[in-house]
Design a protein around this motif. Structure first.
Motif, PDB file in Angstrom:
ATOM      1  N   ALA A 118       2.400 -64.150  -2.043  1.00  0.00           N
ATOM      2  CA  ALA A 118       3.723 -64.636  -1.655  1.00  0.00           C
ATOM      3  C   ALA A 118       4.112 -64.219  -0.243  1.00  0.00           C
ATOM      4  CB  ALA A 118       4.774 -64.147  -2.640  1.00  0.00           C
ATOM      5  N   GLY A 119       3.423 -63.195   0.306  1.00  0.00           N
ATOM      6  CA  GLY A 119       3.720 -62.782   1.677  1.00  0.00           C
ATOM      7  C   GLY A 119       4.257 -61.377   1.829  1.00  0.00           C
ATOM      8  N   PHE A 120       4.253 -60.579   0.747  1.00  0.00           N
ATOM      9  CA  PHE A 120       4.704 -59.196   0.849  1.00  0.00           C
ATOM     10  C   PHE A 120       3.682 -58.361   1.620  1.00  0.00           C
ATOM     11  CE2 PHE A 120       7.232 -60.559  -2.793  1.00  0.00           C
ATOM     12  CZ  PHE A 120       8.450 -59.921  -2.563  1.00  0.00           C
ATOM     13  N   ASN A 121       4.192 -57.361   2.391  1.00  0.00           N
ATOM     14  CA  ASN A 121       3.304 -56.437   3.102  1.00  0.00           C
ATOM     15  C   ASN A 121       2.947 -55.222   2.263  1.00  0.00           C
ATOM     16  OD1 ASN A 121       5.412 -57.597   5.312  1.00  0.00           O
ATOM     17  ND2 ASN A 121       3.329 -57.527   6.135  1.00  0.00           N
ATOM     18  N   PHE A 122       3.897 -54.779   1.418  1.00  0.00           N
ATOM     19  CA  PHE A 122       3.682 -53.608   0.562  1.00  0.00           C
ATOM     20  C   PHE A 122       4.204 -53.910  -0.835  1.00  0.00           C
ATOM     21  CE2 PHE A 122       2.521 -50.663   3.935  1.00  0.00           C
ATOM     22  CZ  PHE A 122       3.148 -51.189   5.049  1.00  0.00           C
ATOM     23  N   HIS A 123       3.682 -53.184  -1.797  1.00  0.00           N
ATOM     24  CA  HIS A 123       4.140 -53.323  -3.187  1.00  0.00           C
ATOM     25  C   HIS A 123       4.417 -51.936  -3.732  1.00  0.00           C
ATOM     26  CE1 HIS A 123       4.038 -53.981  -7.542  1.00  0.00           C
ATOM     27  NE2 HIS A 123       4.202 -55.273  -7.304  1.00  0.00           N
ATOM     28  N   LEU A 124       5.689 -51.639  -3.990  1.00  0.00           N
ATOM     29  CA  LEU A 124       6.099 -50.352  -4.544  1.00  0.00           C
ATOM     30  C   LEU A 124       6.625 -50.570  -5.953  1.00  0.00           C
ATOM     31  CD1 LEU A 124       8.026 -48.851  -1.467  1.00  0.00           C
ATOM     32  CD2 LEU A 124       5.602 -48.580  -2.086  1.00  0.00           C
ATOM     33  N   THR A 125       6.187 -49.731  -6.865  1.00  0.00           N
ATOM     34  CA  THR A 125       6.595 -49.862  -8.264  1.00  0.00           C
ATOM     35  C   THR A 125       7.719 -48.886  -8.577  1.00  0.00           C
ATOM     36  OG1 THR A 125       4.336 -50.478  -8.856  1.00  0.00           O
ATOM     37  CG2 THR A 125       5.784 -49.826 -10.654  1.00  0.00           C
ATOM     38  N   LYS A 126       8.781 -49.398  -9.186  1.00  0.00           N
ATOM     39  CA  LYS A 126       9.916 -48.547  -9.566  1.00  0.00           C
ATOM     40  C   LYS A 126       9.505 -47.547 -10.646  1.00  0.00           C
ATOM     41  CE  LYS A 126      13.320 -52.290  -8.920  1.00  0.00           C
ATOM     42  NZ  LYS A 126      14.292 -53.154  -9.638  1.00  0.00           N
ATOM     43  N   PRO A 127      10.101 -46.326 -10.628  1.00  0.00           N
ATOM     44  CA  PRO A 127      10.976 -45.795  -9.589  1.00  0.00           C
ATOM     45  C   PRO A 127      10.181 -45.370  -8.351  1.00  0.00           C
ATOM     46  CG  PRO A 127      10.619 -44.134 -11.278  1.00  0.00           C
ATOM     47  CD  PRO A 127       9.922 -45.384 -11.761  1.00  0.00           C
ATOM     48  N   VAL A 128      10.725 -45.655  -7.180  1.00  0.00           N
ATOM     49  CA  VAL A 128      10.021 -45.359  -5.925  1.00  0.00           C
ATOM     50  C   VAL A 128      10.392 -43.944  -5.471  1.00  0.00           C
ATOM     51  CG1 VAL A 128       9.628 -46.081  -3.551  1.00  0.00           C
ATOM     52  CG2 VAL A 128      10.141 -47.797  -5.308  1.00  0.00           C
ATOM     53  N   PRO A 129       9.433 -43.002  -5.458  1.00  0.00           N
ATOM     54  CA  PRO A 129       9.738 -41.639  -4.985  1.00  0.00           C
ATOM     55  C   PRO A 129      10.090 -41.644  -3.500  1.00  0.00           C
ATOM     56  CG  PRO A 129       7.658 -41.709  -6.206  1.00  0.00           C
ATOM     57  CD  PRO A 129       8.058 -43.119  -5.929  1.00  0.00           C
ATOM     58  N   LEU A 130      10.941 -40.725  -3.103  1.00  0.00           N
ATOM     59  CA  LEU A 130      11.364 -40.649  -1.715  1.00  0.00           C
ATOM     60  C   LEU A 130      10.172 -40.440  -0.788  1.00  0.00           C
ATOM     61  CD1 LEU A 130      13.686 -40.595   0.306  1.00  0.00           C
ATOM     62  CD2 LEU A 130      13.892 -38.130  -0.087  1.00  0.00           C
ATOM     63  N   GLU A 131       9.214 -39.606  -1.218  1.00  0.00           N
ATOM     64  CA  GLU A 131       8.040 -39.351  -0.385  1.00  0.00           C
ATOM     65  C   GLU A 131       7.242 -40.626  -0.130  1.00  0.00           C
ATOM     66  OE1 GLU A 131       8.911 -37.690  -2.993  1.00  0.00           O
ATOM     67  OE2 GLU A 131       9.299 -35.627  -2.337  1.00  0.00           O
ATOM     68  N   GLN A 132       7.107 -41.464  -1.175  1.00  0.00           N
ATOM     69  CA  GLN A 132       6.355 -42.707  -1.015  1.00  0.00           C
ATOM     70  C   GLN A 132       7.110 -43.681  -0.103  1.00  0.00           C
ATOM     71  OE1 GLN A 132       5.570 -44.783  -4.675  1.00  0.00           O
ATOM     72  NE2 GLN A 132       4.006 -46.110  -3.759  1.00  0.00           N
ATOM     73  N   LEU A 133       8.430 -43.731  -0.277  1.00  0.00           N
ATOM     74  CA  LEU A 133       9.233 -44.592   0.573  1.00  0.00           C
ATOM     75  C   LEU A 133       9.128 -44.142   2.028  1.00  0.00           C
ATOM     76  CD1 LEU A 133      11.248 -46.996   0.225  1.00  0.00           C
ATOM     77  CD2 LEU A 133      13.073 -45.294   0.306  1.00  0.00           C
ATOM     78  N   GLN A 134       9.179 -42.821   2.245  1.00  0.00           N
ATOM     79  CA  GLN A 134       9.090 -42.283   3.601  1.00  0.00           C
ATOM     80  C   GLN A 134       7.711 -42.566   4.201  1.00  0.00           C
ATOM     81  OE1 GLN A 134       9.503 -38.067   3.789  1.00  0.00           O
ATOM     82  NE2 GLN A 134       9.608 -37.984   6.038  1.00  0.00           N
ATOM     83  N   LYS A 135       6.665 -42.483   3.390  1.00  0.00           N
ATOM     84  CA  LYS A 135       5.313 -42.737   3.885  1.00  0.00           C
ATOM     85  C   LYS A 135       5.176 -44.175   4.375  1.00  0.00           C
ATOM     86  CE  LYS A 135       0.455 -42.476   2.505  1.00  0.00           C
ATOM     87  NZ  LYS A 135      -0.484 -42.138   1.386  1.00  0.00           N
ATOM     88  N   VAL A 136       5.725 -45.126   3.584  1.00  0.00           N
ATOM     89  CA  VAL A 136       5.652 -46.531   3.979  1.00  0.00           C
ATOM     90  C   VAL A 136       6.454 -46.761   5.256  1.00  0.00           C
ATOM     91  CG1 VAL A 136       6.298 -48.880   3.330  1.00  0.00           C
ATOM     92  CG2 VAL A 136       5.221 -47.380   1.652  1.00  0.00           C
ATOM     93  N   PHE A 137       7.653 -46.173   5.322  1.00  0.00           N
ATOM     94  CA  PHE A 137       8.505 -46.402   6.497  1.00  0.00           C
ATOM     95  C   PHE A 137       7.950 -45.724   7.743  1.00  0.00           C
ATOM     96  CE2 PHE A 137      11.430 -48.345   3.707  1.00  0.00           C
ATOM     97  CZ  PHE A 137      12.314 -49.066   4.496  1.00  0.00           C
ATOM     98  N   SER A 138       7.176 -44.647   7.545  1.00  0.00           N
ATOM     99  CA  SER A 138       6.583 -43.986   8.705  1.00  0.00           C
ATOM    100  C   SER A 138       5.572 -44.890   9.397  1.00  0.00           C
ATOM    101  CB  SER A 138       5.915 -42.677   8.288  1.00  0.00           C
ATOM    102  OG  SER A 138       4.768 -42.928   7.478  1.00  0.00           O
ATOM    103  N   THR A 139       4.947 -45.783   8.634  1.00  0.00           N
ATOM    104  CA  THR A 139       3.992 -46.723   9.234  1.00  0.00           C
ATOM    105  C   THR A 139       4.707 -47.866   9.945  1.00  0.00           C
ATOM    106  OG1 THR A 139       3.837 -48.115   7.253  1.00  0.00           O
ATOM    107  CG2 THR A 139       2.362 -46.209   7.375  1.00  0.00           C
TER     108      THR A 139
END
Length: 515
Positions: free
Chosen positions: A491-512
């Motif tokens: 569909a065009g997504f760049n990342f796929h995060l599964t709920k619940p999204v831990p803060l560390e995982q969210l921060q890792k994705v945003f750091s890129t």
């Protein structure tokens, strides 16, 4: 087992009568034809186990009839025995008969024992084929039932993961926020939110366990005479937060005179509360829900009516089956495990009652009716350590959060703000495009299980516009199986995060994304 049919073909009536007399037995249906044409008509109407055909007949002779039978798919496998006064010792004549499809010959005058013994073989063979066909059909039905059960099991497991992640997501988000700032201004609000989500999570698990216990006969009812108004009060108190949260108007109509049933108040309240929750979940915000109770003969009848999405006619007999869901899971914003109504039926039937569902169709609302045996008045008795973790800061990004669950959207926003980003929340897929055109986000956090226009469709719509062609779009969803990730990539997504999204995982994705 159905009767076995033999076809007797001879142009002479006396020969047919003779054959009929010799073959007559219980369970055998003898079809008689005086010509080849009449025989063909009977073959089209009946399933025949054996055809006894005279060779010498005017019009179509026996060999010609047999050749026609072999040319028709319906009759090509019918065994044929030629009955003839001809010279069966003539090898050319016999070859012609076998080539036409004969399995045997019987010489006239007929020896009764020979005829009966040959007929008995085909009688038993046909019965065996019937038994095998019945067993095959039964196995096919069982295979289809197993396939359906397996499909429903897989759907349930996926739905279970999705529904458990919905309350887990804000719990995870809230914990991450409190770890960083346990005494912040919104700490109390976050704790209250986490408490509500934990109650919801416990309710889901309790319903699941209750269904298992009821199915195994491990639930024991603690029966005693109980008033219907007490059951209603307890049920509405339990469901009130969900009803009020959706802005529904609940009206209750109870008789002035008290009505009694012999039952377990906790379990009956649970069943009625499940019906109220079901009405609240499947009625659009600001809907109408009505609860009425009446004595009808020796029954107490409780009805829960709503003006919600309704039930398709073909699903009304299935809604009480375990793990049954009406809508596609991508459109079920309120979701559920498909166990609430199954539990209602089980608990009501344990009380000797019944429950029914009625709807005039989609969009017309629903009515659920519980009937319970009434107890006459004459039978009533008288009388944590908190941790603070330092996380590196990021380049501030503008993030559009799209999730139909406001709690998840808001807690995700709080997490984003806590790590230095800005956010704007949207709760509907159709509104996301307009919001993005005005907000111009650097990143889009997009839920997949949105009502109406699902996340896959929203992502494709973003990618069709030049402004968002390269904007990072992150799927954050309760659907986390491999196939779901493949669909997200397509569909065009760049990342796929599964709920619940831990803060560390969210921060890792945003750091890129912030480099």
């Amino acid at each position: 087992m159905s009767q076995v049919s033999f076809l007797l073909v001879d142009d002479l009536e006396e020969n047919l009568i003779s054959l009929e007399a010799l073959l007559r037995r219980e369970g055998l249906n003898l079809l008689k034809a005086r010509s080849g044409d009449q025989a063909l008509e009977l073959l089209l109407e009946h399933d025949v186990a054996l055809a006894l055909i005279d060779v010498q007949m005017p019009g179509l002779n026996g060999f010609e009839l047999a050749e026609l039978m072999r040319g028709n798919e319906r009759t090509r496998r019918v065994p044929i025995i030629f009955v003839t006064a001809g010279n069966t010792a003539d090898s050319r004549w016999r070859f012609q008969g076998y080539e036409a499809g004969a399995v045997d010959f019987i010489q006239k005058p007929i020896e009764p024992d020979v005829l009966r013994s040959k007929a008995e073989v085909f009688f038993e063979l046909y019965q065996q084929r019937q038994q095998i066909a019945a067993q095959r059909d039964e196995l096919q039905l069982q295979a289809e039932a197993l396939k359906e059960a397996d499909r429903r099991k897989n759907e349930f497991l996926a739905t279970l993961a999705h529904e458990l992640r919905n309350p887990l997501a804000p719990l995870r988000n809230g914990l991450d926020i409190l770890k960083r700032n346990p005494n912040g201004e919104n700490a109390g609000e976050i704790r209250n939110m986490m408490d509500r989500q934990l109650v919801h999570l416990v309710r889901l698990i309790d319903d699941l366990l209750d269904v298992s216990r009821v199915s195994q006969g491990k639930i024991e009812l603690r029966k005693s005479p109980v008033r219907i108004d007490e059951i209603v009060n307890s049920a509405t108190e339990a469901s009130r937060p969900l009803i009020d949260g959706a802005g529904h108007a609940l009206t209750i109509d109870m008789p002035v005179e008290a009505q009694w049933v012999d039952g377990d108040q906790v379990r009956l309240s649970q069943a009625l509360s499940n019906l109220l929750n079901n009405a609240a979940k499947y009625t659009p915000p600001g809907g109408q829900i009505a609860l009425t109770a009446r004595a009808m003969g020796d029954q107490v009848v409780i009805r829960v009516t709503d003006n919600g999405v309704g039930i398709p006619e073909n699903m009304q007999a299935k809604v009480f089956q375990l793990f049954t869901q009406i809508d596609d899971h991508l459109q079920r914003s309120q979701g559920g495990l498909g166990i609430g109504l199954a539990l209602v039926r089980q608990l009501v039937e344990m009380h000797g009652g019944s429950v029914e569902a009625f709807s005039a169709g989609p969009g017309t609302g629903s009515r659920f009716t519980i009937s319970l045996p009434q107890v006459p008045a004459s039978e009533l008795p008288e009388t944590t350590e908190q941790l603070s973790t330092g996380l590196p800061s990021f380049r501030p990004l503008k993030v559009l959060v799209v999730d139909d669950n406001p709690i998840i959207a808001d807690t995700l926003g709080m997490m984003l703000e806590d790590i230095g980003h800005q956010f704007e929340a949207v709760h509907d897929g159709r509104e996301a495009l307009d919001a993005a055109r005005h907000y111009h986000p650097d990143v889009i956090l997009l839920d997949i299980g949105l009502p109406g226009m699902n996340g896959y469709e929203v992502c494709r719509a973003f990618r069709s516009e030049a402004e968002f062609l390269t904007t990072p779009i992150i799927a954050q969803t309760g659907w986390g199986q491999d196939r779901d990730k493949e669909l997200a990539t397509e569909a065009g997504f760049n990342f796929h995060l599964t709920k619940p999204v831990p803060l560390e995982q969210l921060q890792k994705v945003f750091s890129t994304l912030s480099n």
